[in-house]
Write an enzyme that holds these catalytic residues in place. Sequence first.
Site, PDB file in Angstrom:
ATOM      1  N   GLU A 290       0.869  -1.184   0.000  1.00  0.00           N
ATOM      2  CA  GLU A 290       0.000   0.000   0.000  1.00  0.00           C
ATOM      3  C   GLU A 290       0.898   1.224   0.000  1.00  0.00           C
ATOM      4  O   GLU A 290       1.743   1.374   0.882  1.00  0.00           O
ATOM      5  CB  GLU A 290      -0.934  -0.035   1.204  1.00  0.00           C
ATOM      6  CG  GLU A 290      -1.927  -1.183   1.137  1.00  0.00           C
ATOM      7  CD  GLU A 290      -2.675  -1.237  -0.187  1.00  0.00           C
ATOM      8  OE1 GLU A 290      -3.231  -0.208  -0.609  1.00  0.00           O
ATOM      9  OE2 GLU A 290      -2.684  -2.300  -0.832  1.00  0.00           O
ATOM     10  N   CYS A 324      -1.677   9.203   3.999  1.00  0.00           N
ATOM     11  CA  CYS A 324      -1.725   8.803   2.592  1.00  0.00           C
ATOM     12  C   CYS A 324      -3.035   9.290   1.977  1.00  0.00           C
ATOM     13  O   CYS A 324      -3.130   9.534   0.785  1.00  0.00           O
ATOM     14  CB  CYS A 324      -1.603   7.298   2.478  1.00  0.00           C
ATOM     15  SG  CYS A 324      -2.795   6.456   3.516  1.00  0.00           S
TER      16      CYS A 324
END
Length: 519
Positions: A290, A324
């Site tokens: 990720e 993020c």
Amino acid sequence: MATATLIEFRNEPYADFSQPANRRAMEEALRQVRSEFGREYRLRIGSEYISTGDRLESVNPSNPSEIVGVHHRADAVLAARAVEAAWQYFPEWSRVPAAARIGMTFEAARILRRRKLEFDAWLVYEAGKTWPEAEADVSEAIDFCEYYAREMERLAAPQPVVQLPGEHGEMIYIPLGVGVVIPPWNFPLAILAGMTVASLVAGNTVVLKPSSETPTIGAKFAEVLLEAGFPERAFTLLTGSGAAVGDVLVGHTKTRFISFTGSRDVGLRINELAARTQPGQIWIKRVVAEMGGKDAIVVDGDADLDKAVDGVLASAFGYQGQKCSACSRAIVDAKVYDAFLEKLAVKTRNIKVGPSDDPANYLGPVISRSARNAIQAYIEVGRKEGRVVVGGQPVAGDGYFIPPTIIANVDSRARIFQEEIFGPVLAVTKARDFEHALELANDSEYGLTGAVFSNDPEHLRQATERFHVGNLYLNRKCTGAMVGAHPFGGFNMSGTDSKAGGPDYLLLFLQAKSIAQRG
Ligand code: NAD
């Protein structure tokens, strides 16, 4: 199995720090944690606690002269030993009944809940999170334990397969082997805990390498796992530099999977290295990576501007933009561009920046000196690519502070429109209309989160269909995914779309075995 008897999953509630009793308890936790500053932690392989002498000191980013924890860096030899040790123990651990592993995972949640404010305080001091941001991180860690324990309960039960005449069919999920878990510093508890407990509850052994910015939080969570009953041999705490030990961990013949969350460049490197088959290797390594984001919020011409401003502000500047999922691009319909910018600027100027242990501050420090320098360099780039409306100037003092910064009139070819900055810097771009806004929002190699503020149902429908992100939010901020409600993971260069905190996630740590019996 006891699936039916389990209480339904509920997200962990956040402490309300406006209550005097909660405030006092948090102040006490901060004092307590502060009294442990500078303590030394050894790395651990199995039952062996190791001091390498190569010291890694983590600091308080609000006041970097304060050393939060002293750790020992692993080297390549120890990294290889850690994988070997995990490999040795895997057969035994994989045969521990799922119910026992599930019980340990619930116990980890209980211990975290008991030590919640203490963990909050470690996050305030080692990661520079404000009280509410720290509380959200620790709550999410509890949620991951609670959620994955229930998921394992589901996956350990017999899986439905078609029964052929004269044959008994089954499908069961079994663990993979040795997992290397590499989390980032920005959710130093939640992501670290989520990737680790997912691996362990599924029956894998783990080499956990916490980020070198936040090793104390990693060491504290390792204490929780041991107290919860996870055997020492089930996971290694391998502190140190990712650059120094990463290749050995990823490239090792006995490594079966890598669970990584972090930057695009490191994720791609891991993916490439893991794909190279080593002599003696008998499987294809699985990589769950990720990675970064360049998340956009679209503000439509008919949007409720106050709601849009609040959504953009929280998404762009919460935890100093170091998520993020942070909004780093606001893409605004020309009809409301000036009004939106004006409202956003007024609110942003009122944001208080300062040490994260003082709850009066909405914005704390960024994680490190190098992060501060990199973000400041982007602001200088942005000065040439647009107009700095708010912020931009370095904040005096030793702490790694950057003011919330808005740069307007940014073109989609600009670096600050395309590259992940990972700091409190927002680019604002004017769109001709909604169609153009969607086009701009998709003009990115990333595809993690995105949001649209609009009162037009047709526009919301178009966004649902065409805004290419793993996590899309309509008329709300683009940060703050909740375990269970918003399975999390991105498209394109944002990663492998693993959907952490969702029903697909644990399957990434398992393999299915089909058994058919006659007679
Ligand atoms: P990073 O890539 O610098 O580091 C992540 C981890 O990788 C750390 O533990 C680090 O020590 C390790 N590492 C570094 N070099 C390595 C190597 N060569 N081999 C193996 N491991 C290595 O990222 P960061 O600065 O810790 O975190 C910020 C980044 O993480 C941002 O890009 C952010 O968008 C991303 N992130 C993504 C998600 C998501 O769910 N998509 C969540 C949080 C953070």
